[in-house]
Design an enzyme around this catalytic site. Structure first.
Site, mmCIF file in Angstrom:
data_model
loop_
_atom_site.group_PDB
_atom_site.id
_atom_site.type_symbol
_atom_site.label_atom_id
_atom_site.label_comp_id
_atom_site.label_asym_id
_atom_site.label_seq_id
_atom_site.Cartn_x
_atom_site.Cartn_y
_atom_site.Cartn_z
ATOM 1 C CB THR A 1 -0.916 0.000 1.247
ATOM 2 O OG1 THR A 1 -1.520 1.273 1.402
ATOM 3 C CG2 THR A 1 -0.140 -0.303 2.533
ATOM 4 C CG ASP A 2 -1.201 4.968 -0.796
ATOM 5 O OD1 ASP A 2 -1.672 4.306 0.152
ATOM 6 O OD2 ASP A 2 -1.862 5.840 -1.408
ATOM 7 C CD GLU A 3 -3.134 3.761 4.656
ATOM 8 O OE1 GLU A 3 -2.873 3.559 5.841
ATOM 9 O OE2 GLU A 3 -4.297 3.875 4.221
ATOM 10 C CE1 TYR B 1 -3.410 -2.388 6.007
ATOM 11 C CE2 TYR B 1 -3.169 -0.043 5.499
ATOM 12 C CZ TYR B 1 -3.310 -1.356 5.077
ATOM 13 O OH TYR B 1 -3.349 -1.639 3.736
ATOM 14 C CE LYS C 1 -0.327 -4.437 3.152
ATOM 15 N NZ LYS C 1 -0.824 -5.764 2.659
HETATM 16 P P1 NAD Z 1 -10.249 -6.594 2.669
HETATM 17 O O1 NAD Z 1 -10.185 -6.272 4.125
HETATM 18 O O2 NAD Z 1 -11.479 -6.286 1.892
HETATM 19 O O3 NAD Z 1 -9.949 -8.150 2.457
HETATM 20 C C1 NAD Z 1 -8.945 -8.830 3.161
HETATM 21 C C2 NAD Z 1 -9.223 -10.325 3.014
HETATM 22 O O4 NAD Z 1 -8.158 -11.043 3.696
HETATM 23 C C3 NAD Z 1 -10.542 -10.788 3.639
HETATM 24 O O5 NAD Z 1 -11.245 -11.599 2.734
HETATM 25 C C4 NAD Z 1 -10.115 -11.571 4.876
HETATM 26 O O6 NAD Z 1 -11.018 -12.615 5.218
HETATM 27 C C5 NAD Z 1 -8.755 -12.116 4.430
HETATM 28 N N1 NAD Z 1 -7.875 -12.429 5.571
HETATM 29 C C6 NAD Z 1 -7.613 -11.654 6.660
HETATM 30 N N2 NAD Z 1 -6.782 -12.294 7.500
HETATM 31 C C7 NAD Z 1 -6.493 -13.493 6.929
HETATM 32 C C8 NAD Z 1 -5.671 -14.591 7.301
HETATM 33 N N3 NAD Z 1 -4.988 -14.587 8.462
HETATM 34 N N4 NAD Z 1 -5.587 -15.655 6.481
HETATM 35 C C9 NAD Z 1 -6.293 -15.680 5.312
HETATM 36 N N5 NAD Z 1 -7.096 -14.665 4.904
HETATM 37 C C10 NAD Z 1 -7.193 -13.588 5.708
HETATM 38 O O7 NAD Z 1 -8.965 -5.890 2.030
HETATM 39 P P2 NAD Z 1 -8.743 -5.227 0.591
HETATM 40 O O8 NAD Z 1 -9.175 -3.824 0.658
HETATM 41 O O9 NAD Z 1 -9.287 -6.141 -0.439
HETATM 42 O O10 NAD Z 1 -7.147 -5.241 0.547
HETATM 43 C C11 NAD Z 1 -6.440 -6.330 -0.038
HETATM 44 C C12 NAD Z 1 -4.950 -6.026 0.028
HETATM 45 O O11 NAD Z 1 -4.684 -4.818 -0.683
HETATM 46 C C13 NAD Z 1 -4.430 -5.791 1.450
HETATM 47 O O12 NAD Z 1 -3.164 -6.400 1.568
HETATM 48 C C14 NAD Z 1 -4.306 -4.276 1.565
HETATM 49 O O13 NAD Z 1 -3.275 -3.921 2.453
HETATM 50 C C15 NAD Z 1 -3.967 -3.898 0.137
HETATM 51 N N6 NAD Z 1 -4.397 -2.548 -0.315
HETATM 52 C C16 NAD Z 1 -5.688 -2.133 -0.151
HETATM 53 C C17 NAD Z 1 -6.076 -0.894 -0.677
HETATM 54 C C18 NAD Z 1 -7.495 -0.387 -0.540
HETATM 55 O O14 NAD Z 1 -7.750 0.770 -0.884
HETATM 56 N N7 NAD Z 1 -8.451 -1.171 -0.093
HETATM 57 C C19 NAD Z 1 -5.140 -0.090 -1.333
HETATM 58 C C20 NAD Z 1 -3.830 -0.547 -1.455
HETATM 59 C C21 NAD Z 1 -3.467 -1.798 -0.958
HETATM 60 O O1 DAU Z 2 -4.139 4.145 0.668
HETATM 61 C C1 DAU Z 2 -4.403 2.784 0.620
HETATM 62 C C2 DAU Z 2 -5.180 2.384 1.845
HETATM 63 O O2 DAU Z 2 -6.495 2.918 1.680
HETATM 64 C C3 DAU Z 2 -5.236 0.891 2.085
HETATM 65 O O3 DAU Z 2 -3.930 0.420 2.326
HETATM 66 C C4 DAU Z 2 -6.148 0.577 3.267
HETATM 67 O O4 DAU Z 2 -6.278 -0.826 3.437
HETATM 68 C C5 DAU Z 2 -7.522 1.168 2.990
HETATM 69 O O5 DAU Z 2 -8.372 0.953 4.101
HETATM 70 C C6 DAU Z 2 -7.409 2.664 2.711
HETATM 71 O O6 DAU Z 2 -7.011 3.389 3.916
HETATM 72 P P1 DAU Z 2 -7.671 4.792 4.295
HETATM 73 O O7 DAU Z 2 -7.489 4.985 5.741
HETATM 74 O O8 DAU Z 2 -7.211 5.863 3.384
HETATM 75 O O9 DAU Z 2 -9.228 4.461 3.916
HETATM 76 P P2 DAU Z 2 -10.611 4.756 4.669
HETATM 77 O O10 DAU Z 2 -11.693 4.372 3.706
HETATM 78 O O11 DAU Z 2 -10.644 4.179 6.027
HETATM 79 O O12 DAU Z 2 -10.584 6.331 4.812
HETATM 80 C C7 DAU Z 2 -10.428 7.172 3.680
HETATM 81 C C8 DAU Z 2 -10.385 8.595 4.192
HETATM 82 O O13 DAU Z 2 -11.686 8.948 4.691
HETATM 83 C C9 DAU Z 2 -9.417 8.826 5.345
HETATM 84 O O14 DAU Z 2 -8.828 10.114 5.219
HETATM 85 C C10 DAU Z 2 -10.311 8.789 6.582
HETATM 86 C C11 DAU Z 2 -11.644 9.334 6.069
HETATM 87 N N1 DAU Z 2 -12.840 8.782 6.733
HETATM 88 C C12 DAU Z 2 -12.983 7.435 6.805
HETATM 89 C C13 DAU Z 2 -14.084 6.876 7.418
HETATM 90 C C14 DAU Z 2 -14.238 5.377 7.528
HETATM 91 C C15 DAU Z 2 -13.823 9.633 7.238
HETATM 92 O O15 DAU Z 2 -13.705 10.877 7.132
HETATM 93 N N2 DAU Z 2 -14.918 9.082 7.846
HETATM 94 C C16 DAU Z 2 -15.090 7.735 7.974
HETATM 95 O O16 DAU Z 2 -16.105 7.300 8.589
#
Ligand code: NAD
Ligand code: DAU
Length: 340
Positions: A125-127, A153, A157
């Site tokens: 992730t970019d985070e 988190y 990562k």
């Molecule tokens: P998500 O939370 O929707 O899904 C995560 C999945 O992993 C779930 O299905 C969960 O059941 C499974 N899981 C959790 N713990 C586990 C374990 N111990 N063993 C097997 N499975 C397990 O997450 P997402 O948003 O689909 O993210 C997927 C990947 O992409 C993550 O690694 C996250 O860090 C990365 N990522 C997410 C975003 C975003 O914006 N959502 C952006 C950049 C990177």
């Molecule tokens: O940047 C990539 C990441 O993006 C992934 O690695 C993470 O898994 C994914 O959860 C996401 O992280 P963020 O913290 O950016 O996403 P989130 O949807 O939780 O929040 C997006 C922005 O919105 C953040 O600045 C917090 C704000 N927010 C979020 C929630 C849930 C609110 O203002 N109100 C809310 O209730």
């Protein structure tokens, strides 16, 4: 090719399985997922009967189980989507983030070494880079930006990324890492900003915007994230990190107002609430390496992608209503009670 997709019942891994099982009928995909609160088999229902797809329930931290699975299946490629992913949850309960996101990755890396897998891809992730100032739009994260994680988190990562690169250097394990910006699209768990705001606005409930809503995220459609991962796995150079992003920076409040406008709901639903501790100000990715080296281009533009995404949540109420009717109510009450 036989590909292990961990975390394939989640948002991004689920979208990956839906697309790639169709795009590559000659490949076999095994989806391994623990089905935590974030995993949802309803997402995978359309492909459960496909010949080139199989679902296995299991934990990436379970060494004996993982070893047995690798011995049986002889994977060519492992793509690790599995993780605990919600920043707010990591503030409340960091332990499971370290356990799954770091220790789980180590178990997978050891299995890849032992069973001689041709590629381990870590979905990062970019985070991991921390954040950028709001008043320096010229600054973007590149692959050489130092890791500077802010939350449990993102620290977990970043720890995983370091382990993956250490296994490349020390054991010559063929690895790649992708670091993507925020994703939007169908099948995202409604704890995350966009599905949370859409589902609450549809029910005329208040929309909890953290702080002043000025934090900036760099949004990319989940489809474009997955095409980038696919390219990196098939054509990327081992030992390399690739940033993924589409230059779509938006302040949170803009995103929330876009949702309200499309749904025809009033801005009076917006409630500014207590900020997230350690809240990263701005993310912005420079994907030049991916674009110039592998020829990746995103297909979605933010306006049409967001419009389609909001429509998807409107038309697929059943998918998220099942989630909202379970433990989620308790989660929302606990996480947001001190924010009012
Ligand atoms: P998500 O939370 O929707 O899904 C995560 C999945 O992993 C779930 O299905 C969960 O059941 C499974 N899981 C959790 N713990 C586990 C374990 N111990 N063993 C097997 N499975 C397990 O997450 P997402 O948003 O689909 O993210 C997927 C990947 O992409 C993550 O690694 C996250 O860090 C990365 N990522 C997410 C975003 C975003 O914006 N959502 C952006 C950049 C990177
Ligand atoms: O940047 C990539 C990441 O993006 C992934 O690695 C993470 O898994 C994914 O959860 C996401 O992280 P963020 O913290 O950016 O996403 P989130 O949807 O939780 O929040 C997006 C922005 O919105 C953040 O600045 C917090 C704000 N927010 C979020 C929630 C849930 C609110 O203002 N109100 C809310 O209730």
């Amino acid at each position: 090719m036989k590909i292990l997709v961990t975390g394939g019942a989640g948002f991004i891994g689920g979208n990956y399985c839906l697309k790639m099982t169709e795009k590559y009928p000659e490949d076999t995909f095994v989806c391994l997922d623990l089905l935590t609160y974030a995993g949802n088999l309803e997402t995978l229902a359309p492909i459960m009967d496909r010949e080139n797809f199989r679902f296995v329930k299991g934990d990436i931290r379970d060494r004996a189980f993982i070893d047995e699975l690798f011995a049986q299946e002889k994977f060519d490629v492992v793509i690790n989507f599995a993780a605990e992913t919600h920043v707010d949850r990591s503030v409340e309960e960091p332990d499971v983030f370290v356990s799954t996101n770091v220790m789980g990755v180590q178990v997978l890396l050891d299995a890849c070494r032992k069973h001689v897998v041709k590629r381990f891809h870590q979905v990062s992730t970019d985070e991991v880079y921390g954040d950028l100032p709001l008043d320096r739009p010229d600054l973007l994260f590149t692959e050489t930006t130092p890791l500077h994680a802010s939350s449990p988190y993102s620290a977990s990562k970043a720890g995983a990324d370091l382990l993956v690169l250490a296994y490349y250097r020390t054991f010559k394990l063929p690895v790649t890492i992708s670091r993507c910006s925020n994703n939007y699209g169908p099948y995202q768990f409604p704890e995350k900003l966009i599905p949370l705001m859409v589902s609450r606005a549809m029910a005329d409930q208040s929309l909890p915007v953290y702080g002043e809503g000025l934090n900036v995220r760099d949004w990319l459609h989940v489809y474009d994230h997955n095409t980038a991962i696919d390219l990196i796995v098939r054509k990327g150079r081992v030992g390399e990190v690739y940033n993924i992003g589409g230059h779509n920076e938006k302040a949170n409040i803009e995103v929330v107002k876009t949702i309200l406008k499309q749904l025809g709901k009033p801005e009076s639903l917006i409630h500014y609430v207590k900020d997230r501790p350690g809240h990263d100000l701005r993310y912005a990715m420079d994907p030049t390496k991916l674009v110039t080296e592998l020829g990746w281009q995103p297909e979605y533009n933010f306006d049409t992608g967001m419009a389609q995404t909001i429509t998807w949540y409107v038309e697929n109420r059943g998918w998220w209503e099942h989630i909202l009717s379970g433990d989620y109510k308790e989660y929302y009450a606990k996480m947001y009670k001190d924010r009012q």
